[in-house]
Design an enzyme around this catalytic site. Structure first.
Site, mmCIF file in Angstrom:
data_model
loop_
_atom_site.group_PDB
_atom_site.id
_atom_site.type_symbol
_atom_site.label_atom_id
_atom_site.label_comp_id
_atom_site.label_asym_id
_atom_site.label_seq_id
_atom_site.Cartn_x
_atom_site.Cartn_y
_atom_site.Cartn_z
ATOM 1 N N SER A 1 0.867 -1.194 0.000
ATOM 2 C CA SER A 1 0.000 0.000 0.000
ATOM 3 C C SER A 1 0.896 1.235 0.000
ATOM 4 O O SER A 1 2.101 1.136 0.289
ATOM 5 C CB SER A 1 -0.844 -0.041 1.275
ATOM 6 O OG SER A 1 -1.492 1.182 1.517
ATOM 7 N N TYR B 1 -1.848 -1.225 10.493
ATOM 8 C CA TYR B 1 -1.880 -1.412 9.039
ATOM 9 C C TYR B 1 -0.587 -0.885 8.416
ATOM 10 O O TYR B 1 0.040 -1.553 7.578
ATOM 11 C CB TYR B 1 -3.094 -0.675 8.480
ATOM 12 C CG TYR B 1 -3.357 -0.867 7.002
ATOM 13 C CD1 TYR B 1 -3.957 -2.026 6.525
ATOM 14 C CD2 TYR B 1 -3.019 0.120 6.079
ATOM 15 C CE1 TYR B 1 -4.215 -2.194 5.171
ATOM 16 C CE2 TYR B 1 -3.275 -0.036 4.730
ATOM 17 C CZ TYR B 1 -3.878 -1.200 4.276
ATOM 18 O OH TYR B 1 -4.126 -1.366 2.927
#
Ligand code: NAD
Length: 249
Positions: free
Chosen positions: A139, A152
Site C-alpha cells: 500500500s 496497518y
C-alpha cells in the site's frame, strides 16, 4: 494462445475487490487461477464466473494448515504454482493508544504473517514450476505513515521489507518477488471513505481494482528484469504536497 497459458496462479483475498480483479485478469491471459479466500460464497461466484480456468479454494492466510491444504489442492487440480499474489488484507482503525492488542495482532497476522506463510509454504511449488513470480500487495501505507491505522502501516512496511528478503532468497530459483503499493482504490475495504479523501492528489480520484490488476499483470508478464522493488499506483499521492504557496510580505 494467451500470454499466461502455462501459468498456475494462486490469489489470496480473491472473493472481491482487488483480488477478484486480479484473478479475472490473470485468467483472461490464459492462466489457471486458484481464487482463495475465507468468504466462500463470494469466492465461489468469482471462480464460477471466470469458468473452467478457475477453482475456488477456502484459504485462511493466517493458518499454516490452511496453506498446506491449499497447496495440495492447487497442485492436484492444476500443477505447481508459478504465480502467487499475496493480496488478502484488512484495515482496522484506532490510534496506537486506543487500538487493542488483539486488533493490532489481527492486522499483522493477516497482512504480514499471511504473505510470509504463503511464500514459506509455496516456495517448493514455485521451484517445482521452474520459477515464477510473487506479487505482495502492500500500500502507500508501506511508503509513508498514516495516523489512526498504525497496525496497518506497520504491516505494509513489513511486507515491503519481506519482499526484498524474499527476492534475494528466491532469485536463484528463478522466482521474482515484487510489491505493489496502491493508493485509495474503490473496493469494499474503502466503502466508508468519502471521495474527498483523494481530492488533493494530482490525479484526484480513487483508483479502480482493474487498475491494480493491470499493474499485477505487468509485473507477472512484462517486468522480467525487476525483482525486490516497489510498483506504485497512487494517483500521485506520495509525490509531494502542493500546499506550500509563496507568502505575501
Ligand atoms: P477487500 O476488503 O475488498 O478484500 C480483501 C479480501 O481479503 C476479502 O475478500 C477478505 O475476505 C479477504 N481476507 C481477509 N482476511 C483473510 C484471511 N485471513 N484469509 C484469506 N482472505 C482474507 O479489500 P481490497 O481493497 O480489495 O484489498 C486488497 C488488498 O489491497 C489488501 O491487502 C489491502 O490492504 C490492499 N490495499 C487496498 C487499498 C484500497 O484502497 N482498497 C489500497 C492499498 C492497498
Amino acid at each position: 494462445m494467451g500470454r499466461l497459458d502455462n501459468q498456475v496462479a494462486l490469489v489470496t483475498g480473491a472473493a472481491r475487490g482487488i483480488g477478484a480483479a486480479v484473478a479475472r485478469l490473470l485468467a483472461d491471459g490464459g492462466s489457471r487461477v486458484a481464487v482463495a479466500d475465507v468468504l466462500d460464497d463470494a469466492g465461489a461466484s468469482v471462480a464460477s464466473a471466470i469458468g473452467e480456468r478457475a477453482r475456488y479454494l477456502h484459504l485462511d492466510v493466517t493458518e499454516e494448515e490452511s496453506w498446506n491444504a491449499a497447496l495440495k489442492n492447487v497442485e492436484d487440480s492444476f500443477g505447481p504454482v508459478s504465480v502467487l499474489v499475496n493480496n488478502a488484507g484488512v484495515v482496522e482503525w484506532g490510534s496506537i493508544e486506543e487500538q487493542s492488542l488483539a486488533s493490532f495482532r489481527r492486522v499483522i497476522d493477516i497482512n504480514l504473517q499471511g504473505p510470509w506463510l504463503g511464500m514459506h509454504t509455496l516456495a517448493p511449488s514455485l521451484r517445482r514450476a521452474g520459477g515464477g513470480v510473487v506479487v505482495n500487495v502492500s500500500s502507500t501505507a508501506g511508503l509513508m505513515g498514516y495516523s489512526e491505522i498504525g497496525g496497518y502501516v506497520a504491516s505494509k512496511w513489513g511486507l515491503r521489507g519481506l519482499t526484498k528478503a524474499a527476492a534475494l532468497e528466491l532469485a536463484a530459483d528463478g522466482v521474482r518477488v515484487c510489491s505493489v503499493h496502491p493508493g485509495p482504490i474503490r473496493t469494499p475495504m474503502t466503502a466508508g471513505m468519502d471521495e474527498s479523501f483523494a481530492a488533493g492528489q494530482p490525479i484526484p480520484r480513487f483508483g479502480e481494482p482493474e487498475e491494480v490488476a493491470r499493474m499485477v499483470l505487468f509485473i507477472v508478464a512484462d517486468a522480467t528484469y525487476s525483482t525486490g522493488v516497489e510498483f506504485v499506483l497512487d494517483g500521485g499521492s506520495t509525490v509531494g504536497s502542493t500546499a506550500l504557496t509563496a507568502q505575501e510580505e
